[in-house]
Each structure stands twice: as C-alpha cells, then as structure tokens.
Scaffold this motif. Structure first.
Motif, PDB file in Angstrom:
ATOM      1  N   TRP A  62      -3.471  -2.371  -3.337  1.00 12.59           N
ATOM      2  CA  TRP A  62      -3.364  -3.862  -1.988  1.00 12.59           C
ATOM      3  C   TRP A  62      -3.796  -4.671  -2.663  1.00 12.59           C
ATOM      4  O   TRP A  62      -3.976  -5.581  -2.517  1.00 12.59           O
ATOM      5  N   SER A 111      -2.239  -6.966  -4.307  1.00 10.38           N
ATOM      6  CA  SER A 111      -0.416  -7.369  -3.399  1.00 10.38           C
ATOM      7  C   SER A 111       0.348  -7.171  -2.681  1.00 10.38           C
ATOM      8  O   SER A 111       0.756  -6.175  -2.980  1.00 10.38           O
ATOM      9  N   ARG A 112      -0.893  -6.807  -1.340  1.00 12.97           N
ATOM     10  CA  ARG A 112       0.135  -6.106  -0.437  1.00 12.97           C
ATOM     11  C   ARG A 112       1.243  -6.550  -0.256  1.00 12.97           C
ATOM     12  O   ARG A 112       2.630  -5.640  -0.087  1.00 12.97           O
ATOM     13  N   SER A 119       4.187  -4.213  -2.762  1.00 14.40           N
ATOM     14  CA  SER A 119       3.498  -2.552  -1.982  1.00 14.40           C
ATOM     15  C   SER A 119       4.113  -3.029  -0.778  1.00 14.40           C
ATOM     16  O   SER A 119       4.650  -1.859  -0.229  1.00 14.40           O
ATOM     17  N   LEU A 120       4.249  -3.942  -0.065  1.00 13.69           N
ATOM     18  CA  LEU A 120       4.747  -3.467   1.087  1.00 13.69           C
ATOM     19  C   LEU A 120       6.419  -3.801   1.122  1.00 13.69           C
ATOM     20  O   LEU A 120       6.870  -2.779   2.159  1.00 13.69           O
TER      21      LEU A 120
END
Length: 403
Positions: free
Chosen positions: A11, A13-14, A17-18
């Motif tokens: 999380w 680097s949201r 990751s998303l």
C-alpha cells in the motif's frame, strides 16, 4: 515481521497495487465467464442429447446393433424394464420398438427411424411430452397418431392433423405401409428429434411389424449414479443382452467431453500466462524503484532469502486479495445469465444445424472456482520469482549509491 512489512509495502504505492489487483480481478472474471459460456454450449448440447434422446443406458439384442434387423428383439423386454425400474439409482425406464423406414407426404418423402413408444413411460425418461411445440402428445387423433420434428414437418410440408405414410420392412421381410396422422410437432435443438425420428404408439408399430417383443430398453439414471454398476448388475442377470452407457452409444459425445476438458485447461493456461506477464512487469517496476531501500535492508543485515520471500509474499498477497473479487464477479455474471439465459435467436438457424439451442444458459461447477483460485495463487507466485530474484542479486554498496 516479514508478513507485516510485505503488507505495508503493497500500500505504499496504491495506484500500482490497484492496477495489479484490477488486472487479476478482470482476468479471473473473464476466465470464469468464458468457462461458463463454454459449458453452456458443450454441457447443454450433451445434456439435451442424453436427456431427450439416447438416455444414460440402452439395452439391445447383441445382433440388433449391427444391422437394425426387426427380428432381433429383447426377450421379455417389458418384464425386464419393470424390474429395472425398481433398482436403486434408476429414475425411470422405458421400452422402444425401432425400425428404419420412409415417411411420405403428398409432396415429399424422407428417411426416418420409426420409434414405437409407450407415451407415459417415454415422457418419464426423455420428457418428450415437454418438447411438443404444436398439437398434442398423442392426443386428438383416434387412430395411428404420429409425432414428428419441426424441421421434418417443414421438409414434408405438413402440419398437425396432416396425413403421412410410413413405409418399412416387417419381421417377415415384407414391405409394409400404413397411414398416420400428425398429432404433434416436436421442437428441439436435437438434429435427430428435429428431423430423424417419427414417434408412434408402440402397439401400432408392433402390430404392423408382426412382433410381440421390443428392440430397446432405455434407462434414465440419477445425477450421481454410477452407470457402470447398473450395467454390471444387468449383465450378471441377463448375460445374453447388450447393455451400454451413453459413452458407448454415442462415442462422439465422450470425445467431445474429453476435448472440452482439454480446452478448459488450455483456456486457463492462456489467461494465467497473461496474468503472469502483468504481475511480472508491475513487480519488476516495484523492485527497480526500491533499489536503494532493498540495498539498505541487505546492508544492515537482512538475509537475501528474506528479501526474496518479502517480494514473493507481496505478490501472493495481491493474488489472494484479487481472487475473491474476481470469483465473486464471475459467479454473479454466471448466476444472472443462468437464470435469464443469453438470447442467440438471431443465430438460431445456424446453431440448430449443429444441434444447439437458441438460448444459452452458462454453467460452471463449484470445483472449477477452486481450480481457478489455486491457479491464480500459483500464477502470482510464478510472476514474482524473477522480480524477487532480481532483488536478491543487488549489491548493497551499488544500491546505496543509486540516485
């Protein structure tokens, strides 16, 4: 500690990751949907033939299968079917009298297999009565009623109550003809039911053929019944008859089932390979961005194995997070279309020529969801191996001096 660090790293680097999570969710959803639609075509086609035509098990005189000669009947067939009907695992059983012949109208003629049936018993085995699109199921015609398929009726240019003539060879090798009236027209995606069969009352056909025994026993088994056990039991009691499962009666269906299983794994492999490259690319970027950080961790004493495991765990976390959402979305999609169906009526003519229905009902077994979930975890693991290996190959001194 390693699990906690890996979770926090995801999380940091949201956005990245998303993106990975999104690709996993979309990939799983697409895979579940594709498997469901393939099942809708293949399983629906096979179920239609088994449930409405050949049944799970058929019994014949051993010689009847070779030439379909009328004289090769099953001794005491009616008594045998009454006994079979009481066996565990048997839902219903019926007798049939079969002969190949011609059906003719005032305008055209066509080759058919004439099937003499007992309406109540046949409907219990094949639900033939539920396939009547026009007319009635052996009702409304007092003498010599016949049921034919829609395509056959169009070919002969006949409708309900029209007169047709059936011609065939009887048990004494004499050519016999008789007039029948169309009581009902069958609507089915099955090619045989649509244009290959003419159903008449068993007593009418036996009288015309000059026989008093039947040619075929058809057995419908329960959904989880082992057909081989029923066949073995029958053969032990009546070794002079030939009992066969649907796989032996229609080997093309068994071949189709095997091909479908292979296609299913090929499809899963293709989607997983696409996911592997997506995961590999994203995690490699994550490792390259963290060169200095990873170098510092190794400089202060973190073992290379732990660095390797940390990257692997991060990726597996993403797979574990994305899999449930993708499976849930796929399940909802399949559930919706299973209830409502997919209307393919625009292509109905082409589909019917191959024996498919115009409404597709996707279907997927529960075990397939587990297979896909395991495949995703394995894919995430494989996709993380190279980025993790790249991380442990770092030299701490060089990494600390990277800008």
């Amino acid at each position: 500690m390693l699990l906690k660090i890996a979770w926090r790293n995801i999380w940091r680097s949201r956005g990245r990751s998303l993106v990975v999570l999104g690709s996993i969710v979309v990939g799983i959803w697409a895979l579940v949907s594709a498997v469901g639609f393939m099942n809708g075509f293949i399983v629906g086609y096979m179920a239609d033939i088994i449930n409405h035509d050949i049944s799970n098990i058929q019994i014949h005189h051993p010689e009847f299968k070779k030439d379909k000669e009328v004289r090769f009947t099953i001794p005491n067939g009616k008594q045998k079917v009454e006994e079979i009907d009481t066996w565990e695992g048997v839902q219903a059983a019926t007798t049939r009298v079969l002969v190949n012949g011609m059906i003719a109208s005032p305008k055209k003629a066509s080759g058919v297999q004439v099937r003499g049936i007992i309406p109540e018993m046949e409907s219990a085995v094949t639900e033939l009565d539920s396939l009547i699109g026009e007319g009635a199921y052996f009702e409304g015609i007092s003498r010599n009623p016949v049921l034919i398929g829609k395509k056959l009726s169009e070919k002969l240019d006949v409708k309900v109550r029209s007169k047709v003539v059936l011609t065939f060879t009887d048990a004494h090798s004499n050519i016999t003809s008789a007039a029948f009236r169309v009581a009902g027209i069958i609507e089915s995606s099955s090619i045989n039911l649509n244009e290959g069969y003419a159903f008449v009352l068993q007593e009418d056909l036996m009288r015309l053929l000059g026989i008093d025994e039947v040619h075929e026993l058809a057995i419908l088994t329960g959904p989880h019944t082992d057909e081989s056990q029923i066949i073995q039991k029958y053969q032990e009691r009546y070794p002079n008859d030939l009992a066969e499962s649907w796989k032996e009666i229609a080997p093309e269906l068994a071949l189709m089932q095997e091909m479908y299983s292979s296609m299913l794994y090929v499809l899963i492999t293709i989607v997983m390979i696409a996911l592997v490259f997506g995961i590999l690319n994203t995690m490699l970027m994550a490792v390259l961005e963290r060169f200095k950080e990873l170098g510092m961790l190794m400089a202060v004493g973190m073992a290379k194995l732990k660095v390797f495991l940390m990257v692997l765990i991060e990726t597996i976390y993403l797979g574990i997070l994305g899999a449930p959402f993708g499976l849930a979305l796929g399940w909802l999609t399949i559930k919706y279309f299973t209830l409502n169906g997919i209307d393919l009526s625009e292509y109905s003519e082409g589909l019917e020529s191959f024996g498919y229905g115009s409404i597709l009902y996707p279907y997927i077994e529960n075990s397939t969801y587990l297979t896909i979930a395991i495949a995703v975890i394995i894919t995430a693991f494989i996709g993380a191996i190279y980025p993790a290996w790249k991380a442990v190959k770092l030299k701490p001194v060089e990494a600390l001096h990277k800008i």
